[in-house]
Motif scaffolding. Structure first.
Motif, PDB file in Angstrom:
ATOM      1  N   THR A 254     -10.417  -2.205  -5.256  1.00 21.39           N
ATOM      2  CA  THR A 254      -9.942  -2.876  -4.291  1.00 21.39           C
ATOM      3  C   THR A 254      -8.320  -3.695  -3.604  1.00 21.39           C
TER       4      THR A 254
ATOM      5  N   PRO B 251     -14.697   1.113  -3.428  1.00 20.61           N
ATOM      6  CA  PRO B 251     -14.219  -0.748  -3.758  1.00 20.61           C
ATOM      7  C   PRO B 251     -13.563  -0.368  -4.589  1.00 20.61           C
TER       8      PRO B 251
ATOM      9  N   THR C  94      -6.369  -5.873  -2.332  1.00 24.04           N
ATOM     10  CA  THR C  94      -6.704  -7.363  -1.032  1.00 24.04           C
ATOM     11  C   THR C  94      -5.611  -8.299  -1.224  1.00 24.04           C
TER      12      THR C  94
ATOM     13  N   LEU D 215      -8.148   4.683  -3.938  1.00 20.33           N
ATOM     14  CA  LEU D 215      -8.427   2.915  -3.485  1.00 20.33           C
ATOM     15  C   LEU D 215      -9.379   2.808  -2.042  1.00 20.33           C
ATOM     16  N   ARG D 216      -8.519   3.518  -0.700  1.00 23.07           N
ATOM     17  CA  ARG D 216      -9.128   3.164   0.273  1.00 23.07           C
ATOM     18  C   ARG D 216     -10.645   3.989   0.513  1.00 23.07           C
TER      19      ARG D 216
ATOM     20  N   TRP E 277       0.751  -1.221  -0.192  1.00 21.90           N
ATOM     21  CA  TRP E 277       0.348  -0.031   0.328  1.00 21.90           C
ATOM     22  C   TRP E 277       0.522   1.617  -0.311  1.00 21.90           C
TER      23      TRP E 277
END
Length: 246
Positions: free
Chosen positions: A177, A174, A179, A170-171, A159
């Motif tokens: 996102t 959604p 992950t 991105l934060r 990140w």
């Protein structure tokens, strides 16, 4: 996968398409679907141009499952902001008023050298995989990041290396996102940009191409949008040189 002059990409044992299910339970426009055969054909054309410009992409075949994905490894320098380097810098750039002139000069020379080390970039190895998702019926970008000595970066560290222009979005939203997920073909931990809202940027591009009667390669357009989010650049020559499959 072969590149120039490659033969058929879909074998008789290719898997059947599973029912499509969208993240929110809504089906996207038909123009945003990408069946696996078209995905492979788009990748084939993409790889042919990659060979031409020596861009480093390759096709990795999973023979047991009769599946595969596009792969590229890139070395990317990033600024180091580790606490260790910060501690070293603070030790060598502290107060020198109480030192003699000769000793102070020696310390300042050493501090300059340490500061140069602290500001020097750390090189990270990014490995990108473009994988077809049969559940979304679109490509998904998986990647992993490590230092040159083989240490894998944590999600927090990944990140921190996302460009600030993308990180805030991105934060807050959604779509795409970032992950950590298991690679669907390798069964290993990878990072991914979630594809749940790929339609939001692909549908306008596909609709415009259709209106203007232009041939658009799905992989090129899609990767040009999602790649830069995690440090992957797509040269402009792909847009003009790579067409849609027949």
């Amino acid at each position: 996968m072969a590149t120039a002059g490659a033969g058929p990409l879909i074998g008789p044992g290719a898997r059947k398409e599973r029912p499509f299910r969208w993240m929110a339970g809504e089906r996207p426009s038909a123009s945003c679907y990408l069946d696996e055969r078209t995905f492979r054909l788009c990748c084939q054309l993409f790889l042919q141009h990659s060979v031409t410009i020596q861009d480093g992409w390759s096709w990795e075949e999973i023979k047991v499952a009769d599946e595969g994905f596009m792969r590229k490894t890139v070395l990317i320098p990033v600024r180091s902001d580790t606490s260790h380097h910060q501690d070293v810098c603070s030790v060598h750039t502290g107060n020198t008023e109480s030192l003699t002139e000769e000793l102070q000069a020696d310390v300042e020379d050493e501090a300059a050298g340490v500061q140069s080390v602290c500001e020097s970039p750390v090189v990270l190895r990014y490995e990108y995989h473009v994988v077809y998702s049969s559940s979304y019926q679109i490509p998904v970008l998986y990647f992993r990041v490590s230092t040159l000595d083989g240490r894998s970066l944590s999600l927090e560290e990944v990140w921190s290396n996302v460009h600030p222009n993308y990180r805030q979005r991105l934060r807050q939203e959604p779509w795409d996102t970032l992950t950590q997920q298991e690679h669907p073909l390798l069964g290993q931990p990878f990072f991914m940009l979630h594809p749940c809202r790929t339609e939001e940027f692909m549908k306008p591009a596909l609709d415009l191409a259709q209106t203007q009667h232009k041939r658009l390669n799905y992989i090129v357009t899609w990767l040009s949008v999602v790649g830069p989010v995690v440090g992957l650049d797509v040269p402009l020559s792909y847009i003009t040189a790579v067409s849609a499959p027949d």
